[in-house]
Write a protein that holds these residues in place. Structure first.
Motif, PDB file in Angstrom:
ATOM      1  N   THR A 257      43.317  44.227  34.258  1.00 45.34           N
ATOM      2  CA  THR A 257      44.444  43.297  34.376  1.00 45.34           C
ATOM      3  C   THR A 257      44.303  42.459  35.634  1.00 45.34           C
ATOM      4  N   LEU A 258      43.896  43.098  36.723  1.00 40.56           N
ATOM      5  CA  LEU A 258      43.657  42.369  37.966  1.00 40.56           C
ATOM      6  C   LEU A 258      42.558  41.336  37.780  1.00 40.56           C
ATOM      7  N   ARG A 259      41.489  41.704  37.090  1.00 42.57           N
ATOM      8  CA  ARG A 259      40.388  40.766  36.842  1.00 42.57           C
ATOM      9  C   ARG A 259      40.858  39.562  36.039  1.00 42.57           C
ATOM     10  N   ARG A 260      41.606  39.841  34.966  1.00 43.46           N
ATOM     11  CA  ARG A 260      42.063  38.767  34.092  1.00 43.46           C
ATOM     12  C   ARG A 260      42.993  37.806  34.818  1.00 43.46           C
ATOM     13  N   CYS A 261      43.856  38.335  35.678  1.00 44.60           N
ATOM     14  CA  CYS A 261      44.822  37.505  36.394  1.00 44.60           C
ATOM     15  C   CYS A 261      44.168  36.747  37.545  1.00 44.60           C
ATOM     16  N   THR A 262      42.947  37.129  37.904  1.00 38.56           N
ATOM     17  CA  THR A 262      42.289  36.527  39.059  1.00 38.56           C
ATOM     18  C   THR A 262      41.270  35.478  38.665  1.00 38.56           C
ATOM     19  N   VAL A 263      40.269  35.893  37.905  1.00 43.39           N
ATOM     20  CA  VAL A 263      39.098  35.031  37.718  1.00 43.39           C
ATOM     21  C   VAL A 263      39.284  34.012  36.610  1.00 43.39           C
ATOM     22  N   GLU A 264      40.190  34.228  35.677  1.00 43.79           N
ATOM     23  CA  GLU A 264      40.364  33.271  34.598  1.00 43.79           C
ATOM     24  C   GLU A 264      41.194  32.059  35.020  1.00 43.79           C
ATOM     25  N   HIS A 265      41.994  32.224  36.066  1.00 40.31           N
ATOM     26  CA  HIS A 265      42.820  31.116  36.550  1.00 40.31           C
ATOM     27  C   HIS A 265      41.984  29.946  37.082  1.00 40.31           C
ATOM     28  N   PRO A 266      40.973  30.179  37.939  1.00 36.98           N
ATOM     29  CA  PRO A 266      40.168  29.042  38.410  1.00 36.98           C
ATOM     30  C   PRO A 266      39.460  28.295  37.287  1.00 36.98           C
ATOM     31  N   PHE A 267      38.966  29.019  36.292  1.00 37.77           N
ATOM     32  CA  PHE A 267      38.319  28.345  35.169  1.00 37.77           C
ATOM     33  C   PHE A 267      39.309  27.435  34.448  1.00 37.77           C
ATOM     34  N   GLY A 268      40.513  27.943  34.214  1.00 35.92           N
ATOM     35  CA  GLY A 268      41.518  27.126  33.543  1.00 35.92           C
ATOM     36  C   GLY A 268      41.877  25.889  34.344  1.00 35.92           C
ATOM     37  N   THR A 269      41.987  26.060  35.661  1.00 35.84           N
ATOM     38  CA  THR A 269      42.328  24.922  36.523  1.00 35.84           C
ATOM     39  C   THR A 269      41.237  23.862  36.503  1.00 35.84           C
ATOM     40  N   ILE A 270      39.983  24.289  36.675  1.00 33.93           N
ATOM     41  CA  ILE A 270      38.875  23.333  36.721  1.00 33.93           C
ATOM     42  C   ILE A 270      38.713  22.627  35.375  1.00 33.93           C
ATOM     43  N   LYS A 271      38.864  23.349  34.274  1.00 32.90           N
ATOM     44  CA  LYS A 271      38.746  22.711  32.959  1.00 32.90           C
ATOM     45  C   LYS A 271      39.886  21.732  32.728  1.00 32.90           C
ATOM     46  N   ALA A 272      41.056  22.040  33.263  1.00 35.60           N
ATOM     47  CA  ALA A 272      42.180  21.105  33.140  1.00 35.60           C
ATOM     48  C   ALA A 272      41.885  19.827  33.920  1.00 35.60           C
TER      49      ALA A 272
END
Length: 479
Positions: free
Chosen positions: A418-433
């Motif tokens: 859960t910690l991994r999912r809440c951490t590393v997926e956020h930057p990818f979403g931001t950069i793709k946005a």
């Protein structure tokens, strides 16, 4: 009736012309960009001077173009042509560059020629975050995400795709030949001639396409992964998480600090899987953070005994869930986790209380594994839930204790995944946005790595400003 707020008359003159400095607030993000680049040792990072034109005009200073690019990626303006326009009309870029307006080719050439230096600049900002104490890096999360390349799926070929197209083209050839025979027999006059010429042209184009595809099929035998991309030769077809979908692109790897969400290090590969990336990315993060130890979390796509051992040998603790390789658990049958290992006696104890003893060891896939089994299963009341054979066998890797320790960590609270999912997926979403529904603008792996470094640098700058504010950031930048 109340009036409206009125602007200044366009033709109005002023006694003292306004300065560019007056248009930039003290808390403007563009001041962070300006100060950060001014404090860099550009020659030491590897930036090269632009070659002067044949007319003798000197080139632009690398700092000017680097500031322009960082500003562009901070404001979702990655295109060199758009940056050229912004330099001539945007007050912030005028302040940043001293009202210089480089042409788009000069801007694009700077990004192309200074890729390694730009990537070092991105690492330099991470070092700044570590130096001022914001980035401690006790625990990091690793993940990969697929990004589209400039290469369209129709211009990526594999042997299977070529074979499928050849079947359709050969069918078209047969159809055109039959049609030409029919017209030759049944029609006369000018209509017959026009139709025959039209079909002959179509037939010729198809034969050319068949020859091209056969030549490409022959060239595929020399490619290591059986793919050819025509627009971007380094791009590869990759599967994505969505079913029956995929793209032609690159696999971007990020290592993100779980506390601050700062991207510690990153890389771009054209391998469609993550299995070989755990040790390289974790080791690069450990070096960037200048730590003696590190805890790295990743998803099951990174599970590899060799990679886990390589991390352990350099002081990196990894937490990666083991992927399920059989469907026994879903069928209500016993799995390996239901068998308890006794390290002192080197035996496994099954759910029925019987012992599986060591038999022999051998090498499988570069790893040394031991085999354990018991011959009493046919008389066991739990056999149907355990095995369909006469004995139940268990395989144990010589460093299986590392996997056992990971399993124990996964059971703790809070859940590392859960910690991994809440951490590393956020930057990818931001950069793709920020990139929008588009793709990388550059081609080849070296260009894409440079473009990703600028995206990561822009993300980290915004992240740091959100954490400590612009004023503290500017106070911390000077060494």
């Amino acid at each position: 009736m109340a009036g409206f707020i009125e602007g200044i008359e366009r033709g109005q003159t002023v006694l003292f012309p306004e300065r560019l400095e007056d248009w930039i607030g003290e808390d403007s993000l563009v001041r962070v960009v300006d100060l950060f680049v001014d404090e860099l040792d550009l020659p030491g990072l590897g930036f090269v001077r632009s070659a002067p034109a044949r007319t003798g005009r000197p080139g632009y200073h690398p700092a000017v173009l680097l500031k322009l690019f960082i500003y562009g990626y901070l404001n979702r303006i990655p295109s060199s042509r758009r940056l050229e326009r912004e330099a001539g009309r945007n007050v912030e870029t005028m302040w940043l560059t001293g009202r210089l307006v480089p042409d788009h080719k000069t801007i694009a050439d700077f990004r192309r020629d200074n890729g390694p230096a730009i990537r070092r600049t991105c690492a330099q900002f991470v070092e700044l975050c570590r130096r001022i104490g914001t980035l401690k890096g006790d625990c990091v999360a690793i993940d990969g995400s697929k990004f589209k390349a400039v290469n369209n799926r129709d211009r990526n070929f594999t042997k299977g795709k070529i074979a499928s197209r050849l079947v359709h083209l050969e069918a078209d050839v047969a159809r055109y030949i039959n049609e030409m025979v029919r017209i030759d027999r049944q029609e006369e006059g000018e209509a017959r001639v026009e139709k025959m010429e039209h079909l002959a042209r179509r037939y010729g184009r198809i034969r050319q396409e068949i020859a091209r595809l056969k030549a490409m099929d022959k060239a595929l035998t020399d490619t290591p992964d059986g793919q050819i991309s025509l627009t971007d030769p380094d791009a590869r077809a990759m599967a994505t998480s969505a079913r029956h979908s995929g793209l032609v692109g690159y696999n971007v790897q990020n290592v993100v600090d779980t506390e601050t969400h700062i991207i510690v290090t990153h890389d771009v590969t054209n391998q469609g899987f993550d299995r070989d990336q755990l040790s390289p990315m974790a080791t690069a993060a450990k070096e960037a953070l200048n730590r003696d130890d590190l805890h790295a979390i990743a998803d099951k796509g990174y599970f590899s005994g060799a990679q886990i051992l390589a991390c352990h040998e350099v002081g990196i603790t990894t937490t990666v869930p083991r992927p399920a390789t059989s469907g026994n658990e879903g069928k209500g049958m016993f799995v390996k986790a239901d068998f308890l290992y006794d390290p002192e006696r080197d035996v496994y104890r099954c759910p029925a209380g019987n012992e599986l003893t060591y038999r022999y060891s051998r090498e499988e896939g570069g790893l040394t594994v031991a085999r354990y089994w018991i011959n009493e299963c046919q008389h066991c009341p739990l056999q149907r839930r355990c095995t369909s054979g006469k004995e139940r066998r268990i395989t144990r890797w010589e460093h299986e204790h590392l996997v056992d320790d990971m399993r124990d960590r996964l059971k703790r609270d809070p859940d590392p995944m859960t910690l991994r999912r809440c951490t590393v997926e956020h930057p990818f979403g931001t950069i793709k946005a920020w990139m929008g529904a588009t793709h990388f603008l550059t081609r080849r792996l070296r260009g894409v790595r440079t473009e990703m470094a600028l995206n990561v640098l822009a993300y980290n700058i915004k992240c740091m400003v959100a954490l400590i504010g612009i004023r503290r950031m500017m106070e911390a930048i000077p060494g």
